[in-house]
Design a protein around this motif. Structure first.
Motif: not given
Length: 372
Positions: A26, A47, A49, A78-79, A82, A106-107, A180, A184
Motif C-alpha cells: 500500500r 475500489d 475497499d 483497486d485492492e 478484498r 492488490g497489496s 499496512y 493489513d
C-alpha cells in the motif's frame, strides 16, 4: 508524481487481450500510476475497499457486468484481493468483454495470487510496484540533489509520501507501519497473535544483513518454528520483507540452507526498531547500506525483467559475499562497504570455483549498481 520505470512496460500491454495485475505494498503509488496510464481512456474505477463494490463483484453474471461496465473501454479494480471470487469475476470479464481492458491492483501477493492464478491462467500480465527506486528518484530531482539526500534515504527510505513531505518523515512512517505493516497483514492473514508478529518483525529488523535461524527466532518470540516460518512468509507476501537464500552448487564447504531477511524499505525498518539517528551516530550504518543496495538491485531486476537471480554466499570457514547475482550463466559477487577507505578482497575460493567477476560497491560507485 515520480515517473515510474515500469510504466512503459505496462502501457505496452494495454489492449493486448489480457488482464493486467499490479501488486505491491500500500501507498507506493499503484493507483496513481494506473490512473496516469489511463488518463486518455474512458475507464471505470472500482475500489475493492468499498463494501458496495465487493458486493457487486463477488458473484456477478454477464448481464450484471454489462450494465456495470456500460460504455467504458477500461475497468480498473483497486485492492482486488478484498473481493471474494474476484478471480472468477475477472475471468468472466476477460472472456466475455474482449474490447474492455481489465486492470486490477492488490497489496497482498498471497491473497491476489491465490485468487487469480488458477482462474486467470494465460489471461493476465503480472507486474510488481515497490517504493520509489533510486533511478526514479534521481531522474525526478536531479543528480546533485539526490547525492545530497543519500544519508536521508538510508534513514527514511523511499515511500512517495515520505519523499513528498520532508520534515514529516517519522509521522508518515509511523502511520504506514501501524496501518499496512500490522493492521493489513494481520487482517489479511487472519493472525490471532498480533504481539507475536510485532516481536518477530522487530527481531528481523535487528538482524538485517545477518543470517537468520528460525529456531532462534522461535525462542525469541515464544512460538514454534513452523509458526515463525508461516509468519515470515506472510510478511513476504505483504511486501514488508524479502528473503535472500544462500548460493550453493553442492561444494562441500558451502552453507546450503541458510537465508537472510531484508526489508523492502529502510524507513519501515528503522521505524520498527525506533532508530532515526544520523548515520554518524549509528552502529548499523553498514547494514542499512547493504539493505538499501540489495533492495535497489531487486527493484531494478524486477522492473527491467533481467531474469537475474540473487543470493548471498558463505562458506563453513566463514568466508562471505554479500550478494551473488546469476545472469545467463555469469556469476558476479558484490561486496558492499560504506567506508570507502576500507580495502576489500572477495574470497579466492568463490571467485576461482565459479569463474566469477567481483565488485566492491561503495558510495563513490553505487550508481552503476542501482541503475542497470
Amino acid at each position: 508524481m515520480y515517473p515510474r520505470i515500469i510504466e512503459t512496460r505496462i502501457e505496452n500491454k494495454l489492449g493486448k487481450g489480457k488482464a493486467i495485475v499490479v501488486t505491491g505494498p500500500r501507498q507506493v503509488g499503484k493507483t496513481t500510476l494506473i490512473k496516469d496510464l489511463l488518463r486518455n481512456r474512458k475507464y471505470l474505477f472500482l475500489d475493492g475497499d468499498d463494501p458496495a463494490v465487493r458486493n457487486i463483484l463477488t458473484n456477478p453474471n454477464t448481464e450484471d457486468l454489462r450494465s456495470l461496465i456500460g460504455q467504458h473501454d477500461t475497468l480498473f479494480i483497486d485492492e482486488a484481493q478484498r473481493i471474494d471470487n474476484i478471480g472468477l469475476t475477472m475471468k468472466l470479464i476477460t472472456d466475455q468483454f474482449k474490447n474492455v481492458q481489465l486492470i486490477a491492483s492488490g497489496s497482498s501477493a498471497f491473497d491476489i495470487s491465490s485468487k487469480l492464478n488458477e482462474p486467470l491462467t494465460g489471461r493476465k500480465w503480472d507486474f510488481t510496484l515497490l517504493p520509489i527506486c533510486w533511478e526514479e528518484y534521481e531522474n525526478h530531482i536531479g543528480f546533485l540533489k539526490s547525492e545530497q539526500q543519500l544519508h536521508n534515504r538510508l534513514i527514511y527510505g523511499f515511500y512517495p509520501e515520505v519523499l513528498n513531505h520532508p520534515g514529516e518523515e517519522k509521522d508518515i512512517l509511523r502511520e504506514l507501519t501501524n496501518s499496512y505493516l500490522y493492521r493489513d497483514v494481520l487482517s489479511l492473514a487472519d493472525i490471532r497473535k498480533p504481539e507475536v508478529l510485532e516481536k518477530l518483525v522487530q527481531a528481523l529488523a535487528l538482524q538485517v544483513g545477518s543470517e537468520v535461524s528460525y529456531n532462534e527466532l522461535a525462542q525469541t518470540v515464544g512460538v514454534d518454528k513452523n509458526t515463525v516460518a508461516s509468519y515470515i512468509d506472510i510478511l513476504c507476501d505483504g511486501f514488508v520483507i524479502f528473503k535472500l537464500n544462500s548460493y550453493s552448487k553442492n561444494i562441500r564447504n558451502e552453507i546450503k540452507s541458510n537465508r537472510k531477511i531484508y526489508f523492502y524499505d529502510n524507513g519501515i525498518r528503522n521505524m520498527v526498531v525506533g532508530n532515526f539517528n544520523n548515520l554518524g551516530l549509528r552502529e548499523d550504518t553498514g547494514y542499512l547500506w547493504e539493505n538499501f543496495l540489495i533492495a535497489e538491485r531487486l527493484k531494478q531486476n524486477l522492473y527491467k525483467n533481467t531474469f537475474s537471480n540473487i543470493y548471498f554466499w558463505r562458506s563453513r570457514q566463514q568466508q562471505e559475499i554479500d550478494l551473488v547475482e546469476e545472469n545467463n550463466g555469469q556469476i558476479t559477487g558484490f561486496e558492499f562497504k560504506w567506508n570507502m577507505n576500507k580495502r576489500v578482497k572477495l574470497p579466492k575460493t568463490f571467485m576461482e570455483t565459479y569463474k566469477a567477476e567481483g565488485k566492491v560497491i561503495n558510495p563513490s560507485n553505487f550508481r552503476e549498481f542501482v541503475k542497470i
